[in-house]
Design an enzyme around this catalytic site. Structure first.
Site, short mmCIF file in Angstrom:
data_model
loop_
_atom_site.label_atom_id
_atom_site.label_comp_id
_atom_site.label_asym_id
_atom_site.label_seq_id
_atom_site.Cartn_x
_atom_site.Cartn_y
_atom_site.Cartn_z
N ASP A 110 0.84 -1.21 0.30
CA ASP A 110 -0.03 -0.05 -0.12
C ASP A 110 0.89 1.06 0.00
O ASP A 110 1.25 1.73 -1.08
CB ASP A 110 -0.91 -0.06 1.22
CG ASP A 110 -1.85 0.87 1.20
OD1 ASP A 110 -2.15 1.67 0.57
OD2 ASP A 110 -2.53 1.13 2.42
N GLY A 112 3.73 1.21 0.83
CA GLY A 112 5.24 0.48 0.87
C GLY A 112 6.29 0.90 1.88
O GLY A 112 7.15 0.06 2.00
P1 IMP Z 1 1.75 -0.63 3.59
O1 IMP Z 1 1.15 0.61 3.69
O2 IMP Z 1 2.50 -0.95 2.29
O3 IMP Z 1 2.95 -0.59 4.70
O4 IMP Z 1 1.14 -1.89 3.98
C1 IMP Z 1 0.57 -1.98 5.27
C2 IMP Z 1 -0.41 -3.40 5.25
O5 IMP Z 1 -1.54 -2.76 5.38
C3 IMP Z 1 -0.48 -4.39 4.25
O6 IMP Z 1 0.72 -5.31 4.51
C4 IMP Z 1 -1.94 -5.06 4.52
O7 IMP Z 1 -1.83 -5.84 5.75
C5 IMP Z 1 -2.57 -3.71 4.93
N1 IMP Z 1 -3.36 -3.26 3.86
C6 IMP Z 1 -3.25 -2.01 2.97
N2 IMP Z 1 -3.87 -2.08 2.15
C7 IMP Z 1 -5.07 -3.12 2.36
C8 IMP Z 1 -6.07 -3.47 1.60
O8 IMP Z 1 -6.77 -2.95 0.53
N3 IMP Z 1 -6.78 -4.32 2.26
C9 IMP Z 1 -6.18 -5.20 3.29
N4 IMP Z 1 -5.22 -5.02 4.01
C10 IMP Z 1 -4.72 -3.72 3.35
#
Ligand code: IMP
Ligand code: MG
Length: 183
Positions: A110, A112
């Site tokens: 999301d 990253g």
């Molecule tokens: P980051 O923002 O890339 O660090 O992602 C963090 C975490 O948010 C991911 O590994 C997912 O567990 C969760 N996440 C982000 N977007 C979604 C979504 O659309 N559905 C479900 N989980 C999400």
């Protein structure tokens, strides 16, 4: 008693966004690329719990190279400002990663930040290489620079569920990727 349980027994409505068949075909393509790119090598797959579980078990069964598995867990304070400090990384990597080819397996990228933080931590262990593999990516939501070598699908900035991904810990068992329907 029944009314208290209502929320526990009912799922909110959702619709299918990526079918099982579409996901199956795409994972096959990713596995083919990995098999070609790492031919003659062995791999350590590091799954990021819990979102990786369904994708990882599918992908690893299509990899025809020697594979070892590790898991780390990541949780972020959803209500925080979501700096890297808001992300808690748990679990210990037991297999020495020095000089190994490592693939970090994520269900979704999301902002990253999770992938980037794990990438940094693993890079310190001096692997031969480290790359990110994710089933889903939201490129327009990235807040840090992150190179994703293997990605299943790019999606918009919307919240998705299923295939390991949750909404408040539910829906991970859905065999497809869905989106919630506002009602
Ligand atoms: P980051 O923002 O890339 O660090 O992602 C963090 C975490 O948010 C991911 O590994 C997912 O567990 C969760 N996440 C982000 N977007 C979604 C979504 O659309 N559905 C479900 N989980 C999400
Ligand atoms: Mg989640």
């Amino acid at each position: 008693m029944k009314s208290v349980q209502g929320n526990k027994t009912k799922l909110q409505p959702f619709e299918i966004m990526l079918s099982q068949e579409k996901i199956r075909r795409r994972i096959l393509e990713l596995a083919d690329r990995i098999n070609t790119d790492y031919a003659g090598e062995s791999l350590v797959l590091v799954g990021v719990l819990k979102g990786c579980i369904v994708f990882m078990t599918d992908l690893m069964r299509l990899i025809k190279l020697p594979v070892e598995l590790e898991f780390i867990s990541a949780a972020s304070y959803r209500k925080g400002i979501k700096q890297e400090e808001d992300i808690i990384i748990g679990g210990g990597v037991v297999i020495p990663l020095k000089s190994r080819h490592v693939l970090i397996i994520e269900g979704i990228v999301d902002t990253g930040r999770t992938a980037s933080l794990i990438m940094k931590k693993i890079s310190k262990l001096e692997p031969a290489s480290v790359e990110v593999v994710t089933l889903l990516d939201k490129p327009s939501s990235h807040r840090v620079k992150i190179d994703i070598k293997y990605k299943g699908f790019s999606i918009g900035n919307e919240f998705v569920i299923g295939y390991g991904l949750d909404n408040a810990q539910r829906y991970r068992n859905l065999p497809f990727i869905g989106r919630m329907i506002d009602n």
